[in-house]
Design an enzyme around this catalytic site. Structure first.
Site, PDB file in Angstrom:
ATOM      1  N   HIS A 135       0.826  -1.234   0.020  1.00  0.00           N
ATOM      2  CA  HIS A 135       0.047  -0.104   0.085  1.00  0.00           C
ATOM      3  C   HIS A 135       0.786   1.363  -0.047  1.00  0.00           C
ATOM      4  CE1 HIS A 135      -2.817   2.820   2.004  1.00  0.00           C
ATOM      5  NE2 HIS A 135      -3.932   2.106   1.424  1.00  0.00           N
ATOM      6  N   ASP A 212       3.318  -4.587   8.156  1.00  0.00           N
ATOM      7  CA  ASP A 212       2.011  -3.595   8.075  1.00  0.00           C
ATOM      8  C   ASP A 212       0.658  -4.450   8.135  1.00  0.00           C
ATOM      9  OD1 ASP A 212      -0.280  -2.327   7.087  1.00  0.00           O
ATOM     10  OD2 ASP A 212       0.560  -1.799   5.130  1.00  0.00           O
ATOM     11  N   GLN A 215      -4.471  -5.009   7.023  1.00  0.00           N
ATOM     12  CA  GLN A 215      -5.406  -5.952   6.546  1.00  0.00           C
ATOM     13  C   GLN A 215      -5.348  -7.076   6.943  1.00  0.00           C
ATOM     14  OE1 GLN A 215      -7.915  -5.196   4.365  1.00  0.00           O
ATOM     15  NE2 GLN A 215      -6.974  -3.018   3.911  1.00  0.00           N
ATOM     16  N   LYS A 238     -10.776  -0.693  10.674  1.00  0.00           N
ATOM     17  CA  LYS A 238     -10.654  -1.864   9.838  1.00  0.00           C
ATOM     18  C   LYS A 238     -10.993  -3.225  10.596  1.00  0.00           C
ATOM     19  CE  LYS A 238      -7.387  -0.166   6.248  1.00  0.00           C
ATOM     20  NZ  LYS A 238      -8.075   0.286   5.131  1.00  0.00           N
ATOM     21  N   CYS A 376      -4.835   2.447  -3.803  1.00  0.00           N
ATOM     22  CA  CYS A 376      -3.293   3.036  -3.126  1.00  0.00           C
ATOM     23  C   CYS A 376      -2.492   2.250  -3.229  1.00  0.00           C
ATOM     24  CB  CYS A 376      -3.578   3.353  -1.624  1.00  0.00           C
ATOM     25  SG  CYS A 376      -4.861   4.440  -1.265  1.00  0.00           S
TER      26      CYS A 376
HETATM   27  N1  PMP Z   1      -1.722  -0.671   4.742  1.00  0.00           N
HETATM   28  C1  PMP Z   1      -2.816  -1.377   4.002  1.00  0.00           C
HETATM   29  C2  PMP Z   1      -2.299  -2.720   3.461  1.00  0.00           C
HETATM   30  C3  PMP Z   1      -3.922  -0.779   4.025  1.00  0.00           C
HETATM   31  O1  PMP Z   1      -4.942  -1.467   3.489  1.00  0.00           O
HETATM   32  C4  PMP Z   1      -4.161   0.393   4.562  1.00  0.00           C
HETATM   33  C5  PMP Z   1      -5.580   1.174   4.527  1.00  0.00           C
HETATM   34  N2  PMP Z   1      -6.073   0.879   3.120  1.00  0.00           N
HETATM   35  C6  PMP Z   1      -2.946   1.027   5.186  1.00  0.00           C
HETATM   36  C7  PMP Z   1      -1.756   0.425   5.246  1.00  0.00           C
HETATM   37  C8  PMP Z   1      -3.414   2.630   5.753  1.00  0.00           C
HETATM   38  O2  PMP Z   1      -4.114   2.475   6.831  1.00  0.00           O
HETATM   39  P1  PMP Z   1      -4.831   3.840   7.421  1.00  0.00           P
HETATM   40  O3  PMP Z   1      -5.601   4.469   6.202  1.00  0.00           O
HETATM   41  O4  PMP Z   1      -6.009   3.377   8.245  1.00  0.00           O
HETATM   42  O5  PMP Z   1      -3.712   4.550   8.097  1.00  0.00           O
END
Ligand code: PMP
Length: 580
Positions: A135, A212, A215, A238, A376
């Site tokens: 991401h 990270d 997910q 999430k 993203c």
């Molecule tokens: N890493 C991953 C794999 C994600 O899916 C996301 C959110 N889509 C993020 C990081 C960032 O999370 P947040 O926007 O809640 O900080």
């Protein structure tokens, strides 16, 4: 094909999805007249009553600032905040409370690591390894660090199924490697990465590992102690918790040596103008008043999740994913992106001859919420040679019936896809004639059509219809200089002063999304072939309101439309300015 009934009898763990659904009040609603089917859980999941009540209870009874007051409310708020830390600590198996830092979410956690741990450990010529499926939140913070430190990013490639090439990772690790930062689960593909293997491999070579877990936390059991990762980050929203809260686990030996990320109140032990000392862990990394309610809500969410049972949730979600994969894969013209052997709850796909934006917009009309675009993960989309995907992502409250409704809607949408005619490179490409003698009259004609329909589905069909008649834009004009930025799809516009006129503008335009072609056709009817002064004087926001598009288009689409209008206005200004 396995039917819904067969799937339910095959279930090993009884899972009362209807009871769970009853805990999520938001699910009980209609969208565009159809029952809501919420399949955008990877972006953010919905909140159970337990979380809503925890927030309400806190604000109605216990709110005050934490760690500072001598009064009862501050004491209660502090207690609730610190109890929340215990709940989250248990949720990811962190051995110690001081290793658990509340952040705004995964993004802030990764920035924190890059800007503190990263700054200490990464120097000129060093390397940071990421993977092709990260991401942007797990790319850009490292990229910025590498720019600053004159270090280099290395990227582990994936195979065509969306699985990491561990053989390549082994080759990438070398004496200059300092950190590997990798997603536990890919948000765009659903791939579950073999992080235990990655951590072991990295540690054997003295390389630190950041996970990270944004997910993974909603779907998999996480035990940071067993994993032995150096850092683990995730977001509250999430895992059925509030937005604006998340957590970072870090090994204490790292956290102790890291400089603070932000400075100010609460993170200090003593301040003077000559010298300041830092507070103990975890407070050293929690500057300022924290998101107290968010932490309390997050604790309620993870406790709810544990109560339902993470294994039961995982097996229910796995059934949903299997069924959805089978149904979607069998639709001709649909290609699933991300076919890893180990996957969690995400189904991404592309439809031949239809942009993801169109698929998503049509699903929305059916009451089905999905995500479209690059998620993203632009480098990942490039790896697959696509602009984006449509992504359905499942949560514990989704049902097989919802998956079936989604699959039927996709079938219907795919059946309506029209092959795209390519415009010829050579010869004439006529610009459209003026739709009416003036912009005002063109607007009247459009408004007459819109005023007889108030149903968004019918307005949408009208836009699609006029979009399908958009005059062809030759490929030769589809260049970067004609590209409209800020849209969720690819959009080109090329304007010119109409030959033989002092101030009439005209333009050609195209997009890969039918809905955007409809918007472009609308703009062409209003503006193309009209005098620049009239174009500039036309009140577009009022017109949007009059035909109701201000309500029907999403914020993202409204922003895209505004960019297209801006492009026309800038051109009209130039033409008006040149007028003798
Ligand atoms: N890493 C991953 C794999 C994600 O899916 C996301 C959110 N889509 C993020 C990081 C960032 O999370 P947040 O926007 O809640 O900080």
């Amino acid at each position: 094909m396995i039917t819904i009934g067969e799937r339910q009898t095959k279930s090993e763990i009884p899972f009362d999805v209807e009871r769970i659904r009853a805990d999520f009040p938001i699910l009980d609603q209609k969208v565009h007249g159809k029952p809501l089917v919420y399949l955008d859980n990877a972006a953010s999941s919905q909140k159970p009553r337990a979380v809503i009540h925890a927030l309400k209870h806190y604000y109605e009874n216990d709110h005050a600032n934490v760690h500072r007051g001598v009064h009862a409310l501050s004491e209660r708020a502090t207690e609730a905040y610190e109890e929340a830390r215990i709940a989250v600590q248990k949720f990811i198996g962190a051995p110690c409370l001081r290793e658990l830092i509340f952040t705004r979410g995964a993004t802030e956690a990764i920035n924190l690591i890059a800007q503190t741990f990263g700054r200490v450990h990464v120097h000129a010529g060093d390397e940071v390894i990421l993977t092709a499926l990260e991401h942007h939140s797990n790319i850009v913070p490292w990229q910025v660090l590498c720019w600053e430190k004159h270090a280099n990013l290395r990227v582990v490639p994936i195979n065509d199924d969306g699985e990491l090439r561990l053989d390549e990772l082994e080759k990438l690790i070398n004496p200059a490697t300092r950190i590997i930062s990798v997603a536990h689960v890919s948000n765009a593909l659903g791939t579950i990465n073999p992080i235990q293997k990655i951590i072991d491999l990295a540690h054997q070579r003295g390389v630190y590992v950041v996970i990270d877990g944004a997910q993974a936390a909603p779907h998999l059991r996480v035990d940071v102690q067993k994993l032995d990762c150096d850092f683990y980050a995730f977001s509250g929203h999430k895992v059925y918790g509030p937005t604006g809260i998340g957590a970072l686990y870090g090994k204490p030996q790292h956290l102790e040596l890291m400089p603070p990320y932000q400075t100010g109140g609460d993170m200090i032990s003593y301040v003077s103008f000559e010298k300041t000392t830092w507070n103990q862990l975890p407070y050293k990394f929690e500057a300022g008043t924290p998101n107290i309610a968010g932490a309390i809500g997050l604790a309620a969410a993870v406790e709810y999740l544990e109560e339902i049972g993470r294994d039961s949730i995982a097996s229910h979600e796995h059934r949903l994913l299997e069924f959805a994969t089978e149904r979607i894969a069998s639709i001709p013209g649909v290609r699933i992106i991300g076919t890893a052997k180990e996957k969690a709850s995400v189904l991404s796909f592309v439809v031949e001859d239809m942009s993801a934006l169109d698929v998503g917009t049509r699903l929305d009309i059916e009451g089905i919420a999905v995500r479209t675009g690059h998620h993203c993960c632009q480098p990942l989309m490039e790896r697959f040679g696509i602009a984006g995907t449509t992504r359905a992502s499942f949560a514990m409250y989704n049902t097989l019936e919802e998956v079936e409704a989604f699959a039927e809607a996709v079938e219907k949408i795919v059946a309506s896809a029209r092959p795209r005619a390519g415009a010829s490179l050579n010869g004439d490409y006529p610009y459209p004639q003026a739709a009416a003698p003036s912009t005002r009259e063109a607007a009247e004609e459009i408004a007459e059509v819109f005023e007889v329909v108030d149903d968004w589905a019918e307005k949408y069909e009208y836009l699609i219809d006029i979009g399908s008649k958009l005059p062809a834009m030759p490929d030769v004009l589809k260049q970067e200089c004609n590209r409209v930025q800020g849209c969720q799809s690819t959009v080109f516009m090329h304007a010119r002063k109409k030959p033989g006129t002092p101030d009439v503008i005209e333009f050609l335009a195209d997009s890969d999304a039918d809905i955007v072609r409809g918007e472009l056709a609308l703009l062409q009817r209003l503006y193309s072939g009209q005098r620049a002064g009239e174009v500039l004087a036309f009140d577009m926001p009022a017109f949007m309101q009059r035909i109701g598009l201000d309500k029907n288009l999403t914020q993202g689409r409204r922003n895209g439309l505004a960019e297209m209008v801006q492009r026309v206005m800038r051109f009209a200004e130039n033409v008006a300015g040149q007028k003798p």
